[in-house]
Design an enzyme around this catalytic site. Sequence first.
Site, PDB file in Angstrom:
ATOM      1  N   ASP A 191      -4.744  -6.670   6.646  1.00 23.51           N
ATOM      2  CA  ASP A 191      -5.975  -6.014   6.216  1.00 23.51           C
ATOM      3  C   ASP A 191      -7.036  -7.072   5.911  1.00 23.51           C
ATOM      4  O   ASP A 191      -8.179  -7.027   6.399  1.00 23.51           O
ATOM      5  CB  ASP A 191      -5.645  -5.190   4.953  1.00 23.51           C
ATOM      6  CG  ASP A 191      -6.774  -4.268   4.535  1.00 23.51           C
ATOM      7  OD1 ASP A 191      -7.745  -4.148   5.300  1.00 23.51           O
ATOM      8  OD2 ASP A 191      -6.678  -3.683   3.439  1.00 23.51           O
ATOM      9  N   ASP A 225     -10.471  -8.463   8.468  1.00 24.85           N
ATOM     10  CA  ASP A 225     -11.881  -8.436   8.039  1.00 24.85           C
ATOM     11  C   ASP A 225     -12.479  -9.839   8.132  1.00 24.85           C
ATOM     12  O   ASP A 225     -13.613 -10.022   8.553  1.00 24.85           O
ATOM     13  CB  ASP A 225     -12.004  -7.937   6.590  1.00 24.85           C
ATOM     14  CG  ASP A 225     -12.346  -6.452   6.533  1.00 24.85           C
ATOM     15  OD1 ASP A 225     -11.889  -5.717   7.439  1.00 24.85           O
ATOM     16  OD2 ASP A 225     -13.053  -6.024   5.600  1.00 24.85           O
ATOM     17  N   ASP A 255      -2.199 -18.196   3.279  1.00 18.97           N
ATOM     18  CA  ASP A 255      -3.356 -18.919   2.729  1.00 18.97           C
ATOM     19  C   ASP A 255      -3.884 -19.947   3.733  1.00 18.97           C
ATOM     20  O   ASP A 255      -5.101 -20.077   3.932  1.00 18.97           O
ATOM     21  CB  ASP A 255      -3.043 -19.566   1.362  1.00 18.97           C
ATOM     22  CG  ASP A 255      -1.624 -20.103   1.257  1.00 18.97           C
ATOM     23  OD1 ASP A 255      -0.846 -19.925   2.215  1.00 18.97           O
ATOM     24  OD2 ASP A 255      -1.294 -20.720   0.231  1.00 18.97           O
ATOM     25  N   TYR A 288       0.818  -1.217   0.000  1.00 19.20           N
ATOM     26  CA  TYR A 288       0.000   0.000   0.000  1.00 19.20           C
ATOM     27  C   TYR A 288       0.854   1.270   0.000  1.00 19.20           C
ATOM     28  O   TYR A 288       0.344   2.365  -0.198  1.00 19.20           O
ATOM     29  CB  TYR A 288      -0.945   0.041   1.214  1.00 19.20           C
ATOM     30  CG  TYR A 288      -1.936  -1.102   1.302  1.00 19.20           C
ATOM     31  CD1 TYR A 288      -2.075  -2.018   0.263  1.00 19.20           C
ATOM     32  CD2 TYR A 288      -2.738  -1.271   2.420  1.00 19.20           C
ATOM     33  CE1 TYR A 288      -2.981  -3.073   0.349  1.00 19.20           C
ATOM     34  CE2 TYR A 288      -3.654  -2.314   2.505  1.00 19.20           C
ATOM     35  CZ  TYR A 288      -3.761  -3.212   1.468  1.00 19.20           C
ATOM     36  OH  TYR A 288      -4.660  -4.253   1.560  1.00 19.20           O
ATOM     37  N   LYS A 312       4.238 -15.309   3.588  1.00 14.81           N
ATOM     38  CA  LYS A 312       4.146 -16.138   2.370  1.00 14.81           C
ATOM     39  C   LYS A 312       5.590 -16.463   1.977  1.00 14.81           C
ATOM     40  O   LYS A 312       6.053 -16.168   0.869  1.00 14.81           O
ATOM     41  CB  LYS A 312       3.390 -15.344   1.289  1.00 14.81           C
ATOM     42  CG  LYS A 312       3.018 -16.126   0.056  1.00 14.81           C
ATOM     43  CD  LYS A 312       1.926 -17.150   0.271  1.00 14.81           C
ATOM     44  CE  LYS A 312       1.688 -17.955  -0.990  1.00 14.81           C
ATOM     45  NZ  LYS A 312       0.926 -19.187  -0.774  1.00 14.81           N
TER      46      LYS A 312
END
Length: 357
Positions: free
Chosen positions: A245, A249, A221, A141, A189
């Site tokens: 992020d 959620d 994952d 970001y 990852k």
Amino acid sequence: MDKQILILRGDGIGPEIMDQAIRVLHTIGETFGHSFHLTDGLIGGAAIDEAGTPLPEETIEKAKSSDAVLLGAVGGPKWDQNPSNLRPERGLLGIRKALDLYANLRPVKGFKTLTDASPLKREVIEGSDLLIVRELTGGLYFGRPSERRDNGNVVVDTLHYTKNEMTRIIKKAFESAELRSKKLTSVDKANVLESSKMWREIVETESKNYPDVTVEHVLVDACAMKLITSPKDFDTIVTENMFGDILSDEASVLTGSLGMLPSASLAENGVGLYEPAHGSAPDIAGQNIANPIAMILSAAMMLRHSFNLDAEATAIERAVEQAVNNGYHTKDLQVEGGTCLSTTDMTDQIIKQITKE
Ligand SMILES: NC(=O)c1ccc[n+]([C@@H]2O[C@H](COP(=O)([O-])OP(=O)(O)OC[C@H]3O[C@@H](n4cnc5c(N)ncnc54)[C@H](O)[C@@H]3O)[C@@H](O)[C@H]2O)c1
């Protein structure tokens, strides 16, 4: 205690839930003998409309001279077609960067009476209680400005982290884990990304400084899957910006609604910013039906992390829990029975519990 708080209402449901958090803060001030001085500032779409920019310089100045910042939410369809420098979300990213708010803490704790509000099975989520520690000022970001090349046929986003940026958030996570059940899950990852390999090395190095904390590494994952199949396996989770992020959620499903999740964004030695984990919910704005709890619990986190007012923060958290356990809830929580209340009436019930204590 006298404290200066910058209030950034933002867009959508931001102003209406902020009004509820302010009511709760006034109640805490009266009950415990504190003065909270509130100053308003502009951010997001509201700032674009009034000042032509999502983050006016004045807002940054006001934030830096405050003891803490409370933020509602930004964004909405009105500004969706704006060029990227005139998007409300730029304001949010900008203030995080300007205040160097590198550590985002998102506690996720289910309430007993809301267990059936989650689409997940009761036995899977009952008793889950975790903290997501998300890096907030680096990664994808905040890489070099995204670009489209070769007549728009190639797109480049850049994932950029320094070792220091990773180290400070990882240390924060170890410190947070020490205060909880001393179990830290580091999410990356590392089977694909070089940044994740470096992240994992730093976690391993830092773990030597926190011998009482047990560390496990989980690929993002797999974590996404385990978070909803066995959430009780987690206590403190630390991860980089974009993974955090998405996972936070996802974790909101454990509580029944995004409207229940508060967050704190902390600098190393500066002003903290507190905001709900959800967005501006334009689909329900202005109807007095939004859940005010995430915003109110964010104010509680402000009292604890920025002002060291632990008893006051706990009073709010207990009041929320009591009101919810008394069967009161807002429309976003799909629960059988109980009483569905408006935003303001839900806050009345929470305030009633604070003044009762
Ligand atoms: N921190 C922020 O300010 C932030 C975070 C995420 C998204 N956004 C922005 O918010 C806007 C809407 O995004 P979105 O719809 O993807 O996410 P959202 O979180 O605003 O809403 C997702 C869903 O959850 C519901 N919801 C969210 N908060 C609620 C609450 N307190 N009470 C009841 N229901 C609630 C909404 O009604 C909607 O159905 C977009 O412009 C987005 O960019 C802002």
